[in-house]
Design an enzyme around this catalytic site. Structure first.
Site, PDB file in Angstrom:
ATOM      1  N   SER A  18       0.799  -1.210   0.000  1.00 26.56           N
ATOM      2  CA  SER A  18       0.000   0.000   0.000  1.00 26.56           C
ATOM      3  C   SER A  18       0.843   1.276   0.000  1.00 26.56           C
ATOM      4  O   SER A  18       1.504   1.591  -0.988  1.00 26.56           O
ATOM      5  CB  SER A  18      -0.976  -0.049   1.178  1.00 26.56           C
TER       6      SER A  18
ATOM      7  N   ASP B 250      10.136   5.648 -10.126  1.00 20.24           N
ATOM      8  CA  ASP B 250       9.700   6.287 -11.371  1.00 20.24           C
ATOM      9  C   ASP B 250      10.396   7.621 -11.616  1.00 20.24           C
ATOM     10  O   ASP B 250      10.696   7.981 -12.747  1.00 20.24           O
ATOM     11  CB  ASP B 250       8.181   6.502 -11.376  1.00 20.24           C
TER      12      ASP B 250
ATOM     13  N   LYS C 217      -0.774  -4.112  -3.193  1.00 19.13           N
ATOM     14  CA  LYS C 217      -2.048  -3.587  -2.681  1.00 19.13           C
ATOM     15  C   LYS C 217      -2.170  -2.126  -3.109  1.00 19.13           C
ATOM     16  O   LYS C 217      -1.681  -1.231  -2.440  1.00 19.13           O
ATOM     17  CB  LYS C 217      -2.093  -3.714  -1.156  1.00 19.13           C
TER      18      LYS C 217
END
Length: 176
Positions: free
Chosen positions: A111, A122, A136
């Protein structure tokens, strides 16, 4: 009452590297991480340990990522309806952009910890080391049915800055 600190830090003295362990994303994560970093301004690098971190508050995940990313999306939320969509972006204020960063992850990272690690990856701000994360990446709400029962309903998914989803996929480390 057993009090557990969500952030633990120490300096690896011989290497002058700051180690920051985030246990879960409670309301104090950003504050405690800033304190650890400010006490160790001369650190040559930071190790951010998110292993076995089950997640927690989204605003703390966004805030922690914002400490290391100057601009751009951190995470976006996309649902079935337009009003369920949102994008959380980084701000330049207070960003630590010149200190090398390594993030430790594993199958217990889920999460909010996947949002942080995936966004840092990224933005090419950190090197991820460890194992693939749990996967998740769904936004859930709890809808009461009556006094004793409720439904947990998935209303949207989280997406990383590159557009990739976390849900059922996880985040793959740069170094296994």
């Amino acid at each position: 009452i057993i009090k557990i600190d969500s952030v633990y830090s120490k300096t690896i003295e011989k290497e002058n590297i700051l180690y920051v362990r985030v246990i879960n994303f409670d309301k104090n994560v950003v504050k405690k991480t800033k304190e650890a970093i400010s006490k160790n301004r001369e650190a040559k690098g930071i190790i951010l340990d998110l292993r076995n971190n089950p997640g927690g508050l989204l605003n703390q995940a966004v805030g922690l990522t914002d400490l290391f990313v100057e601009k751009g999306a951190i995470v976006s939320q996309k649902g079935r309806y337009e009003d369920q969509n949102s994008v959380y972006t980084a701000t330049k204020v207070g960003t630590i952009s010149d200190t090398p960063l390594v993030v430790l992850i594993n199958g217990g990272s889920a999460s909010a910890s996947e949002i942080v690690s995936g966004a840092l990856q990224d933005h090419k701000r950190a090197v991820l080391v460890g194992e693939k994360t749990f996967g998740k990446g769904s936004v859930q709400v709890i809808l009461p049915v009556d006094q004793e029962e409720a439904l947990r309903l998935t209303i949207a998914r989280y997406y990383l800055p590159s557009g990739r989803t976390i849900q059922a996929v996880g985040v793959t480390p740069d170094i296994t």
